[in-house]
Design an enzyme around this catalytic site. Structure first.
Site, short mmCIF file in Angstrom:
data_model
loop_
_atom_site.label_atom_id
_atom_site.label_comp_id
_atom_site.label_asym_id
_atom_site.label_seq_id
_atom_site.Cartn_x
_atom_site.Cartn_y
_atom_site.Cartn_z
N HIS A 35 0.82 -1.21 0.00
CA HIS A 35 0.00 0.00 0.00
C HIS A 35 0.86 1.26 0.00
O HIS A 35 0.58 2.24 -0.71
CB HIS A 35 -0.92 -0.05 1.22
CG HIS A 35 -1.69 1.21 1.46
ND1 HIS A 35 -1.34 2.11 2.44
CD2 HIS A 35 -2.78 1.73 0.83
CE1 HIS A 35 -2.20 3.12 2.41
NE2 HIS A 35 -3.07 2.93 1.45
N GLU B 298 -4.22 8.16 7.32
CA GLU B 298 -5.15 7.23 6.68
C GLU B 298 -5.46 6.06 7.64
O GLU B 298 -6.60 5.64 7.79
CB GLU B 298 -4.54 6.70 5.37
CG GLU B 298 -5.52 5.85 4.57
CD GLU B 298 -4.94 5.38 3.22
OE1 GLU B 298 -3.78 5.71 2.91
OE2 GLU B 298 -5.66 4.67 2.50
N GLU C 10 2.18 1.84 -3.39
CA GLU C 10 1.12 2.41 -4.25
C GLU C 10 1.09 3.94 -4.11
O GLU C 10 1.06 4.66 -5.11
CB GLU C 10 -0.23 1.79 -3.87
CG GLU C 10 -1.43 2.40 -4.56
CD GLU C 10 -2.58 2.71 -3.59
OE1 GLU C 10 -2.96 3.88 -3.50
OE2 GLU C 10 -3.08 1.77 -2.91
N HIS C 11 1.12 4.42 -2.87
CA HIS C 11 1.15 5.87 -2.66
C HIS C 11 2.37 6.50 -3.32
O HIS C 11 2.27 7.53 -3.99
CB HIS C 11 1.21 6.18 -1.16
CG HIS C 11 -0.13 6.28 -0.50
ND1 HIS C 11 -0.55 7.41 0.15
CD2 HIS C 11 -1.13 5.40 -0.39
CE1 HIS C 11 -1.76 7.22 0.64
NE2 HIS C 11 -2.14 6.00 0.33
#
Lengths: 424, 434
Positions: free
Chosen positions: B69, B145, B72-73
């Site tokens: 993840h 997040e 991905e950012h």
């Protein structure tokens, strides 16, 4: 988008949005009325109770078996607030007839929907007391569950504070205390009042026998004596007077900041695309000033975005942040707004915003519900522009128009949701 | 020109073209006359892939949770400090990305300049750029997040359920990781993961819309470089995963108005044949509809006793790596719902399902499958999800038609056993334990 409109009763129109793109057809039935605390909970209850049973299918289970037989037709109850208006009714989604060789899906689904709306299940001439007690508990649960989603909760609290005492502040399901007081009789009165006085807009989206559907609704309305009461527009507050600061505490891990502004304009004042363009540049896109600065440069949050409500003219900026960062985030947000007010918009930013906005307008044509919602919510504000018209208008917009829109924006309310152990 | 394969389903009126690009990438083009076109460039790499090596390497590499993840950012940041969003802003495309347990996907939708946007997509995903400063900056953003999900009832419910059901299966891992685990991430480890999993032979490109194969191939030719032919070996360390659930309950407290629950039914019976998996998945959807839909006895009895809210959801997840069924709603008394559930299933197993209910549920599943071909976004996402599991969405209608009463009856007796059940509950804060 609308290829045909028929008036089928006093204050009742049915519209055909014809498109061959989809494998299903939808019908959307909408009552549109003024939101007020006397009726909002009753109107919210009507679709819920109607879907519990009709004369031909007296239980929820029988209605659903019928829907399954009609190839998983889905009926959703609907109850929304659009500024000062309450919109309630039903949406039904039906598989296109070409995928069945044994069932007239559209015709029979329309019949079922009409049965549900016009021919309810009654016990001794009124709604079932047992069903109603059940639905009251559920509706109260729904109202109380609004606290579960902290982002939504904080934005609706901000709007509520900004609109105290007006139709804009009326909650879409009403107040718990009022729901408790609903009786089979008061609900029946509200139901009769809706059928006889509230204007209705019906939308059919897809490729089907529109005349047949219109005829079915027309026949059902024929036996009802209509005496229509049209809702009227409320005045929006155009300018903030002083800044209200509100902070609340809950057991949360992340602080929710919601800043409320008055833009001074709503969709009826025209040039709604300028408001939308402003929002793209300010905080509604991943290249907006808020995203690029408050998130990317300052690393303060995962989300920080702006949204403008077309009826209330209220703009909200919402961000999830560390409790300790409230002041620094607020300052950063206001600085970005000031930059736009001063005309600090590059031609690149403007062109980017135009492209992004046009893209989202054109998206509407690929989703039957989006087409229906666009048409209805514009029509409520007497605006009949299609996405493609708006996309064209966007092309012409200038930096000056956006800066001058921004200059009229005033800060009204700062709402902050923080943890139980935080000071202040 | 690569060899192009056509796959068609006449009943649906849908088809797609596929080819293996010379660089090793599998490409799928699903023509659809819509205003919006949609592209998805995905790697078979998600939260569960945290221990791996390349064929020939002796040691496994183990990486901190949440790294797929995080990567991905970080992919959105290009060399020279430019953000991929800024590049898309030139074409007007709306872009995003997501990471799940088993994959990472980069996507955009556009109503014009599709091929230019495709070029941006392929370019930035194949050009990593990380520095210590940019990694640190992202730790702040992702930290928020994670905090957001800490306050999110649905996310907490799901996490509790997976951790109750599984003892070893890596579905236990949070996709975003934890504030502590992401603090261990640095540029080196990001490059290591990138170079392993962002190999074109481990990726697919799916596009759906008013698009031509030739145009897509041209962009691939222009941007992509041949990928080394390397085999990725992943260690899941779940050989000892028991068939029964790990823990019967997972509970936590959050500021919610009333308890939210999810009953999970663990399933360790997973076929190696993708077609069999697809058949079982749809058959379970039919069975779930019979057992739990709004026409079921289960729903109506609980609803009338005010033990569940209007929305009861149920879903069966079934891939090579994990399989479970779940039923969730809100309830003042989740334990009572659980008791009712156990007794109801026993009763249904003795009584057997009704043939008419089976036919109705089958119609429902058939229709919702057809309707899923109405949006370019849904098509592309479903396609990638299925491709990574070896399945093909255009086979779905025929597979549904082939499901018979006997097969679904069999699932009712084999899938539901008390030792497979777990329940996750999110309670309001300070709720007295009953």
């Amino acid at each position: 988008m609308i290829s045909k409109t028929l008036k089928i009763a006093d204050g009742v129109n049915i519209h055909y949005i014809r498109t061959e793109k989809f494998k299903s057809n939808i019908i959307s039935f909408n009552f549109i009325t003024q939101a007020n605390n006397e009726n909002v909970h009753l109107n919210a209850m009507i679709p819920l109770m109607l879907l519990r049973g009709c004369r031909n299918y007296p239980t929820q289970s029988e209605i659903n078996k019928r829907l399954q037989y009609l190839y998983s037709g889905v009926i959703d109850t609907k109850n929304e607030k659009q500024g000062e208006f309450q919109v309630f009714g039903f949406d039904i989604d039906m598989l296109s007839d070409r995928f069945s060789n044994d069932t007239e899906i559209t015709k029979e689904s329309t019949e079922l929907l009409c049965d549900i709306i016009f021919d309810p299940y009654f016990e001794n001439g009124a709604f079932s007391e047992q069903y109603l007690e059940n639905e009251k508990i559920n509706l109260i649960d729904t109202i109380e569950a609004e606290i579960n989603n902290k982002t939504k909760y904080s934005t609706s609290r901000c709007v509520e504070e900004m609109s105290k005492g007006t139709a804009f502040a009326v909650k879409r399901f009403g107040e718990v205390e009022n729901v408790k007081k609903i009786t089979p009789e008061t609900l029946y009165e509200a139901y009769v009042k809706a059928l006889s006085t509230i204007p209705a807009e019906i939308y059919v989206v897809g490729e089907c026998d529109f005349e047949m559907i219109a005829q079915q609704f027309k026949e059902r309305f024929a036996s009802i004596k209509r005496n229509v009461v049209y809702p009227s527009f409320s005045q929006i507050k155009r300018k903030a007077e002083e800044v209200t600061e509100i902070s609340e505490k809950q057991d949360v891990k992340q602080g929710k900041l919601c800043i409320g502004f008055r833009t001074g304009k709503n969709i009826q004042d025209g040039d709604h695309h300028i408001a939308q363009l402003f929002s793209e540049i300010f905080g509604a896109s991943p290249t907006s000033k808020l995203f690029m600065n408050v998130r990317e440069k300052m690393s303060l949050c995962y989300y920080c975005r702006s949204m403008i409500s077309q009826r209330t003219g209220i703009m909200l900026v919402a961000a999830g942040i560390e409790f300790a960062n409230k002041d620094i985030a607020q300052k950063a947000i206001l600085e970005q707004l000031d930059a736009i007010k001063n005309g600090d918009i590059s031609s690149e930013e403007l062109e980017n915003a135009k492209r992004s906005l046009k893209n989202s307008y054109m998206h509407v044509y690929d989703n039957p519900s989006a087409m229906q919602a666009w048409t209805l919510y514009r029509a409520i504000s007497d605006n009949h522009d299609e996405p493609v018209d708006e996309a064209k208008r966007v092309e012409e917009a200038t930096v000056e128009e956006i800066a001058s829109f921004a200059k009229n924006i005033t800060l009204d309310t700062v709402y902050f949701l923080k943890g139980e152990d935080e000071n202040g | 020109m690569a060899e192009i394969v056509l796959k068609e389903n006449k009943m649906l009126g849908e088809k797609y073209y596929s080819f293996k690009h010379k660089t090793g990438l599998d490409v799928y083009v699903f023509p659809k006359k819509m205003t919006t076109s949609y592209a998805l460039f995905a790697t078979k790499y998600g939260a569960i892939d945290n221990k791996f090596k390349l064929a020939g390497e002796s040691e496994y590499t183990e990486v901190p949770d949440g790294i797929a993840h995080f990567l991905e950012h970080k992919m959105f940041e290009c060399e020279g400090g430019v953000d991929a969003f800024e590049l898309y802003a030139k074409t007007g495309a709306s872009a995003n990305a997501y990471t799940s347990n088993a994959m990472t996907a980069y996507l955009f939708s556009s109503t014009e300049k599709f091929y230019e946007s495709l070029e941006i997509l392929l370019d930035f995903v194949t050009h990593p750029y990380f520095t210590e400063t940019t990694v640190q900056k992202e730790q702040g953003i992702i930290g928020q997040e994670i905090r957001m999900y800490d306050d999110h009832p649905g996310a907490r419910l799901e996490k509790g359920l997976l951790q109750a059901m599984y003892k070893y299966n890596k579905m236990r891992i949070d996709v975003a990781g934890t504030v502590e685990s992401i603090a261990q991430i640095d540029a080196d480890v990001l490059y290591k993961c990138y170079n392993t999993f962002y190999n074109l032979r481990n990726m697919v490109l799916v596009v759906c819309g008013d698009i031509e194969v030739v145009g897509v191939e041209k962009i691939c030719d222009k941007i992509l470089k041949e990928a080394p032919n390397q085999e990725i070996i992943r260690a899941y360390d779940d050989e000892n995963e028991p068939t029964e659930v790990y823990e019967k309950r997972a509970e936590c407290e959050l500021s919610v108005s009333k308890p939210i629950f999810a009953i999970g039914i663990k399933d360790m019976d997973i076929s190696n044949d993708p077609e069999q998996r697809m058949k079982k998945a749809y058959a379970m959807n039919i069975l779930n509809d019979i057992l739990f839909s709004q026409s079921s006895e289960f729903y109506n009895e609980l609803y009338e006793r005010n033990l569940i809210s209007h929305d009861l959801s149920y879903a069966f997840e079934h891939t090579k790596r994990c399989s479970f069924n779940q039923i969730s709603s809100e309830s003042q008394n989740p334990e009572k719902v659980y008791e009712f559930f156990v007794a109801y299933i026993k009763k249904m197993q003795q009584r057997g399902i009704d043939r008419e209910d089976f036919e109705l549920a089958k119609r429902t599943i058939y229709a919702s499958c057809i309707k899923s071909f109405d949006s370019t976004e849904d098509i592309a996402n479903n396609m990638v999800y299925n491709l990574f599991d070896g399945a093909d969405i255009l086979d779905a209608p025929d597979i549904i038609s082939s499901i018979d009463f006997e097969y679904v009856s069999l699932l009712l007796s084999s899938m539901f056993k008390e030792e497979y059940y777990a329940m996750s509950v999110v309670n309001p804060i300070g709720k007295e334990q009953k």
